[in-house]
Write an enzyme that holds these catalytic residues in place. Structure first.
Site, PDB file in Angstrom:
ATOM      1  CB  SER A  39      -1.029   0.543   1.221  1.00 32.42           C
ATOM      2  OG  SER A  39      -1.502  -1.172   1.239  1.00 32.42           O
TER       3      SER A  39
HETATM    4  N1  SAH Z   1      -0.533  -4.821   3.974  1.00 38.71           N
HETATM    5  C1  SAH Z   1      -0.479  -5.060   2.214  1.00 38.71           C
HETATM    6  C2  SAH Z   1      -0.943  -4.986   1.742  1.00 38.71           C
HETATM    7  C3  SAH Z   1      -1.121  -6.777   0.575  1.00 38.71           C
HETATM    8  S1  SAH Z   1      -2.123  -6.250  -0.727  1.00 38.71           S
HETATM    9  C4  SAH Z   1       1.355  -5.016   1.843  1.00 38.71           C
HETATM   10  O1  SAH Z   1       1.337  -3.335   3.126  1.00 38.71           O
HETATM   11  O2  SAH Z   1       1.772  -4.713   1.645  1.00 38.71           O
HETATM   12  C5  SAH Z   1      -3.838  -6.351  -0.042  1.00 38.71           C
HETATM   13  C6  SAH Z   1      -3.002  -8.892   0.280  1.00 38.71           C
HETATM   14  O3  SAH Z   1      -4.435  -9.461   1.151  1.00 38.71           O
HETATM   15  C7  SAH Z   1      -2.319  -9.372  -0.515  1.00 38.71           C
HETATM   16  O4  SAH Z   1      -1.088  -9.993  -0.152  1.00 38.71           O
HETATM   17  C8  SAH Z   1      -3.495 -10.393  -1.011  1.00 38.71           C
HETATM   18  O5  SAH Z   1      -3.681 -12.282  -1.574  1.00 38.71           O
HETATM   19  C9  SAH Z   1      -4.322 -10.736   0.891  1.00 38.71           C
HETATM   20  N2  SAH Z   1      -6.101 -11.366   1.064  1.00 38.71           N
HETATM   21  C10 SAH Z   1      -6.423 -11.128  -0.071  1.00 38.71           C
HETATM   22  N3  SAH Z   1      -8.053 -11.965   0.840  1.00 38.71           N
HETATM   23  C11 SAH Z   1      -7.700 -12.358   1.688  1.00 38.71           C
HETATM   24  C12 SAH Z   1      -8.321 -13.224   2.513  1.00 38.71           C
HETATM   25  N4  SAH Z   1      -8.983 -13.939   2.459  1.00 38.71           N
HETATM   26  N5  SAH Z   1      -7.892 -13.871   3.361  1.00 38.71           N
HETATM   27  C13 SAH Z   1      -6.032 -13.929   4.204  1.00 38.71           C
HETATM   28  N6  SAH Z   1      -5.353 -12.486   3.333  1.00 38.71           N
HETATM   29  C14 SAH Z   1      -5.955 -12.068   1.938  1.00 38.71           C
END
Ligand code: SAH
Length: 215
Positions: free
Chosen positions: A62
């Site tokens: 993000s």
């Molecule tokens: N906080 C992270 C954001 C990653 S993007 C950062 O700063 O890097 C969002 C993430 O949520 C992705 O890696 C995706 O695989 C994960 N995601 C989506 N649905 C999910 C679920 N049901 N359970 C766990 N992770 C999930």
């Protein structure tokens, strides 16, 4: 490293403090955590830029401002147990780990979870538990939580997550369609739920039983 310290200071001043992030603890931790360790090698030059970046598997780390505002909305003091849904690169996890007692973090893509765990172990974060699975259902066996943060976009606020908050606990979650969402904060007060709507945002999908289906 010195060069990055300077860049981080600029990031905090220009992207966060100048836009209204006030929590000093959030600003301090974001000035300390080496964001460049969480991005792909070919994004290194832009690690502190004002935007999200790809981290592989179609997912993104993000934008710094979004990490800051979501963290600020949790109002952490240091004693809290926090659940993060969507570990991704582990950057948001590192920020939370610097501000609360313990972070439980769930990621559905194993390779991302493993990479985040390695990155975080490199600088000695020891107050984090990682798991691979569908975080849209939360983590009932570790509930209740003082705070829950969902770093993926959801069509609704999953009831099952509200059930896992303590009295006074907060859930931060982007809610909307698959293209645009609004950051929501749900607070449990005397057993009831108060919802505030904050900034517009755009996240990758929260996939799973209580989020979007894959198709
Ligand atoms: N906080 C992270 C954001 C990653 S993007 C950062 O700063 O890097 C969002 C993430 O949520 C992705 O890696 C995706 O695989 C994960 N995601 C989506 N649905 C999910 C679920 N049901 N359970 C766990 N992770 C999930």
């Amino acid at each position: 490293m010195k060069e990055y310290a300077e860049t981080r200071k600029h990031m905090v001043e220009r992207q966060l403090a100048a836009r209204g992030i006030r929590d000093r603890r959030v600003l301090r931790v974001m000035e300390e955590v080496p964001r460049h360790l969480f991005v792909d090698k070919n994004s290194l030059g832009g690690a502190y830029d004002d935007n999200p970046l790809p981290i592989g598997s179609g997912q993104t780390i993000s934008q710094p401002y979004m990490v800051a505002i979501m963290t600020e909305l949790l109002e952490l003091k240091g004693h809290e147990k926090v659940l993060e849904i969507g570990t991704g690169s582990g950057y948001q996890t590192a920020i939370l780990a610097g501000l609360c007692h313990w972070v439980f973090t769930i990621e559905r893509i194993r390779s991302l979870s493993q990479r985040a765990e390695i990155t975080l172990s490199q600088f000695g974060c020891q107050n984090i538990t990682f798991v691979v699975g569908d975080g849209s259902a939360g983590w009932p066996s570790e509930a209740p939580f003082d705070g829950i943060i969902v770093t993926a976009g959801s069509p609704k606020i999953p009831e099952i997550l509200l059930d896992q908050l303590i009295e006074g606990g907060r859930l931060i979650i982007p809610v909307g369609d698959r293209f645009a969402q609004t950051l929501n904060r749900a607070t449990k007060i005397e057993g009831g739920i108060t919802i505030e709507r904050h900034t517009p945002c755009r996240f990758v999908d929260l996939l799973g039983e209580h989020g979007w289906s894959k198709t």
